[in-house]
Structures are given as C-alpha cells and as structure tokens.
Design an enzyme around this catalytic site. Structure first.
Site, PDB file in Angstrom:
ATOM      1  N   ASP A  95       0.857  -1.178   0.000  1.00  0.00           N
ATOM      2  CA  ASP A  95       0.000   0.000   0.000  1.00  0.00           C
ATOM      3  C   ASP A  95       0.901   1.239   0.000  1.00  0.00           C
ATOM      4  O   ASP A  95       2.120   1.131   0.035  1.00  0.00           O
ATOM      5  CB  ASP A  95      -0.937  -0.013   1.207  1.00  0.00           C
ATOM      6  CG  ASP A  95      -0.190  -0.078   2.531  1.00  0.00           C
ATOM      7  OD1 ASP A  95       1.032   0.145   2.533  1.00  0.00           O
ATOM      8  OD2 ASP A  95      -0.815  -0.353   3.557  1.00  0.00           O
ATOM      9  N   ASP A 149      -3.263   8.196  -1.664  1.00  0.00           N
ATOM     10  CA  ASP A 149      -4.593   8.802  -1.740  1.00  0.00           C
ATOM     11  C   ASP A 149      -4.941   9.414  -0.392  1.00  0.00           C
ATOM     12  O   ASP A 149      -4.342   9.074   0.626  1.00  0.00           O
ATOM     13  CB  ASP A 149      -5.649   7.761  -2.130  1.00  0.00           C
ATOM     14  CG  ASP A 149      -5.724   6.604  -1.135  1.00  0.00           C
ATOM     15  OD1 ASP A 149      -4.693   6.290  -0.503  1.00  0.00           O
ATOM     16  OD2 ASP A 149      -6.803   6.006  -0.986  1.00  0.00           O
ATOM     17  N   ASP A 269      -7.633  -7.757   0.458  1.00  0.00           N
ATOM     18  CA  ASP A 269      -6.675  -7.953   1.541  1.00  0.00           C
ATOM     19  C   ASP A 269      -7.321  -7.538   2.844  1.00  0.00           C
ATOM     20  O   ASP A 269      -8.250  -6.728   2.864  1.00  0.00           O
ATOM     21  CB  ASP A 269      -5.419  -7.099   1.332  1.00  0.00           C
ATOM     22  CG  ASP A 269      -5.639  -5.661   1.804  1.00  0.00           C
ATOM     23  OD1 ASP A 269      -5.187  -5.322   2.916  1.00  0.00           O
ATOM     24  OD2 ASP A 269      -6.291  -4.892   1.076  1.00  0.00           O
ATOM     25  N   CYS A 307     -12.208 -29.027   7.660  1.00  0.00           N
ATOM     26  CA  CYS A 307     -11.011 -28.366   7.128  1.00  0.00           C
ATOM     27  C   CYS A 307      -9.847 -29.349   7.099  1.00  0.00           C
ATOM     28  O   CYS A 307      -9.660 -30.136   8.032  1.00  0.00           O
ATOM     29  CB  CYS A 307     -10.663 -27.157   8.000  1.00  0.00           C
ATOM     30  SG  CYS A 307      -9.164 -26.306   7.487  1.00  0.00           S
ATOM     31  N   CYS A 309      -6.591 -28.305   6.780  1.00  0.00           N
ATOM     32  CA  CYS A 309      -5.338 -27.590   7.008  1.00  0.00           C
ATOM     33  C   CYS A 309      -4.488 -28.322   8.040  1.00  0.00           C
ATOM     34  O   CYS A 309      -4.969 -29.190   8.779  1.00  0.00           O
ATOM     35  CB  CYS A 309      -5.600 -26.141   7.440  1.00  0.00           C
ATOM     36  SG  CYS A 309      -5.993 -25.919   9.202  1.00  0.00           S
ATOM     37  N   CYS A 312      -5.909 -28.276  11.653  1.00  0.00           N
ATOM     38  CA  CYS A 312      -7.105 -29.101  11.870  1.00  0.00           C
ATOM     39  C   CYS A 312      -6.801 -30.589  11.720  1.00  0.00           C
ATOM     40  O   CYS A 312      -7.460 -31.430  12.339  1.00  0.00           O
ATOM     41  CB  CYS A 312      -8.218 -28.677  10.916  1.00  0.00           C
ATOM     42  SG  CYS A 312      -8.917 -27.053  11.330  1.00  0.00           S
ATOM     43  N   HIS A 338      -4.806 -21.594  10.478  1.00  0.00           N
ATOM     44  CA  HIS A 338      -6.133 -22.046  10.059  1.00  0.00           C
ATOM     45  C   HIS A 338      -6.920 -20.919   9.387  1.00  0.00           C
ATOM     46  O   HIS A 338      -7.532 -21.123   8.328  1.00  0.00           O
ATOM     47  CB  HIS A 338      -6.926 -22.585  11.252  1.00  0.00           C
ATOM     48  CG  HIS A 338      -8.379 -22.775  10.912  1.00  0.00           C
ATOM     49  ND1 HIS A 338      -8.840 -23.858  10.184  1.00  0.00           N
ATOM     50  CD2 HIS A 338      -9.461 -21.982  11.154  1.00  0.00           C
ATOM     51  CE1 HIS A 338     -10.142 -23.726   9.996  1.00  0.00           C
ATOM     52  NE2 HIS A 338     -10.543 -22.610  10.575  1.00  0.00           N
TER      53      HIS A 338
END
Length: 379
Positions: A95, A149, A269, A307, A309, A312, A338
C-alpha cells in the site's frame, strides 16, 4: 504505458458476471479472485513464507508506512528488496502508507504538497507526499504498488469529499510521474468518493484516463453497512477497465469476499484472519468459533472438522485452547494458520464455482452453513 503486470480473463460466471482470471507479475502468476494475506512488517504474523506458499497464497501485502518507520526503505533496498529481505519469491503488493497516516498518525496537516504528521511510534514530525510514497515503494521493490490517496471518513460532507477526490486524482498523477521503475513495478490508482456516485464516477474517470495497470477501490469497509458497500461496488466496478485487475482494499470477512467477487472484484486484503486468531477466534465451515472459551476445554475435535489444514489435521480445540490460555505462541500460530488457510481455500472454492457458473448457488450454501443472513455484516 507498458506494464510489468498482465491480467487475463479466463471465464465469467454466466449469472453474475464474476471474473475468474489470472494475474502475471515479475514474481509469478496467480489466479483471481484472490485473498492476499497481510504481512504488515514484511511478515504475516506467526507464519513462515513456506507455509503461505503451501497454502496457495500467490501474493501477499506489505505495509509501506510501517516499513518506512522501521527498518527503513534504505535497509530493505540494501537487502535486495522485500522479496529477498523476507525470503518470499512470489508476488508482493505494497500500500502507499496513506491509510495509516490518516488512521494511526497524530496531528495531521493535509496540504496540496502532502501530509505532515507525527509518527505513532517515535512522535517525530514526518512528511509524506505522493513522490515520497512512490520513492519508498520503489525502494521496497514490490511487484504492485499503490498511489498515495487521501482517506477521509466515509460520511464526510459532500464538499470536503469533492475536494478530497480531486486531490487524490492530482496526487495519483504526481505519483505516476515520480515512478522510477514502471517496467518492473505496476502502480495502481485508488478510486475514492465516499457514498456519492457522482464522486466515485469522477474519481474513476480521472484515474482511468491516466491508464494505470490496475485499479483499487478504497474508502469502503470503514463503518458503512454491508448493503451500502455492495451498492457502491455495484456502481463503481463497471466504471473500471475490463482488461485490468480490480482490488477492493481492506476487506476480508467471508461474506464480503463472496459478495465482492459477485460485483466484479479480483483482489482483496485484510488483517482480519490473523488479528482475530490472536484473540482465539477462528472461522469454520459452520461460522465463528471462539476456541479459547471454557466449553472447549474437553473438546478433542478439530477446530473445523471439514477443514484439511495442518492445524485441523493435527490438533484439537482442547489443546489449542490450552495453548492460548497458557500464553503459548504455538496456539496463536495454529489459529492464524487455520484462518489464513480458510480464506485462501474459500477463494479457491469461489474460483471453482465461477468456472462452473454456480457462484450464486455456492453463496447460498455457504451463507446458510456459516450462519449468515443477508443483513449480517459480522462473521
């Protein structure tokens, strides 16, 4: 202007027009819609770059304001840029630092030249102009950079927002002229305008005329209702070029991601997944779960049984609750892992739904399981 970034449209959902695409940068290609994990200080909190790569994060975000404050862009440049500094070989977006100047810094003085403010860390007087912001980002070396900005409150009065939008357009043009590396770093313009369609249209027209490689939509998810945000997206996204990426800044709740995709957004994001993870809160297939709550002390099931992952597959709610209550960092690593995985995997499912022209059906099923109703904003 030639661009180091290209956007390729692969498929549009027949019912919504949602876009399945592909963005190519100097550090690799990733599919969109994509959620970008936020690495504020050149690190996604508690997670290693290798873990993020494993999860399928083709691009991450770093914060210009914070990296300017410490360690300083000179040190990052000396290291060979952010990619080498943090050992990340895929795309990085930074950014401009503007949001932090307007939200964190004290005693701001906004003028045409730029913003004078006091650092929230040292209290030192600092100055950020469009040229300065672009110079810092050039030194940091990301693939995608944001213009500076002005970030006024969403419901500021019309006259102020009108002046602010005009200033943001002038700053965008100045930043474009100051950009030293247009062949290796893609600079995006940021559409502002608060809740006013005519200002959003003016902002979009100003920026599109400058032919940026991509466009961001700023000033949303700052306290307005979900309905209001969606209304602004429905109006604004069609004003942006079809052949370039569209990035909705600062949005990361599952409902807002899906609804943003339906309205033509490609990139998102947010610090949400790691921020709530540090409070022991996780996103699951059936909604929010506060794993540190006492009722999970004897619960030996995964955080999300649906899940796959790492967290998990290997650890239980009871164990993770124990770690967090005992102040063990590993607990926060597991909840962070997670949550980031959950959003990256959600976007993978969204991309598949677009390819099959089933995004509305996917949204209905997901919202029902997650416990959303259409007036709900919070997960």
């Amino acid at each position: 202007m030639s661009s180091p970034l290209t956007y390729k449209l692969i498929h549009q959902d027949k019912k919504t027009g949602a876009r399945l695409g592909e963005i190519t940068t100097p550090h690799g290609t990733f599919q969109t819609p994509m959620f970008m994990p936020v690495g504020t200080q050149a690190s996604v909190k508690t997670l290693a770059p290798e873990e993020l790569k494993e999860m399928g994060a083709g691009v991450i975000l770093a914060n210009t304001y914070h990296l300017w404050q410490r360690p300083g862009p000179e040190i990052v440049k000396e290291a060979g840029g952010l990619h080498k500094f943090m050992n990340w070989d895929q795309a990085i977006l930074t950014d401009s630092g503007g949001f932090q100047v307007f939200s964190l810094a004290q005693m701001r003085d906004i003028k045409e030249e730029g913003v004078t403010f006091k650092s929230h860390i040292s209290g030192a007087k600092m100055f950020l102009s469009p040229e300065k912001a672009i110079g810092i980002e050039n030194d940091l070396g990301p693939d995608i950079m944001m213009s500076l900005d002005e970030c006024p409150p969403y419901f500021s009065d019309f006259e102020y927002l009108q002046k602010s939008v005009a200033r943001t357009s002038r700053w965008a043009e100045r930043g474009l002229k100051a950009h030293r590396n247009p062949d290796t770093q893609a600079l995006f313009g940021i559409v502002q305008g608060g809740p006013h369609e005519e200002l959003r249209r003016q902002s979009a027209q100003d920026l599109v005329s400058l032919d940026f490689p991509g466009y961001s939509i700023g000033g949303l998810s700052v306290g307005e209702s979900k309905e209001e945000m969606n209304r602004m997206l429905e109006f604004t996204t069609p004003l942006l070029p079809q052949n370039k990426p569209r990035y909705l800044m600062g949005v990361g709740s599952p409902d807002a991601l899906i609804d943003g995709v339906i309205r033509g957004i490609d990139m998102f994001d947010c610090v949400l997944p790691t921020r709530i993870a540090r409070n022991g809160t996780v996103m699951t297939s059936h909604g929010r779960l506060v794993v540190k709550n006492a009722k999970y002390a004897h619960d030996f099931t995964p955080m999300d049984p649906e899940c796959d992952c790492y967290a998990c597959r290997n650890y239980t709610r009871a164990y993770i609750r124990h770690l967090i209550k005992a102040d063990e960092t590993f607990g926060i690593r597991l909840t962070s892992y997670h949550n980031v995985y959950f959003l990256l995997n959600l976007m993978k499912k969204v991309r598949a739904a677009i390819m099959n022209d089933e995004l509305l059906e996917f949204r209905a099923d997901f919202f029902e399981k997650y416990g959303y109703n259409d007036s709900s904003r919070d997960f």
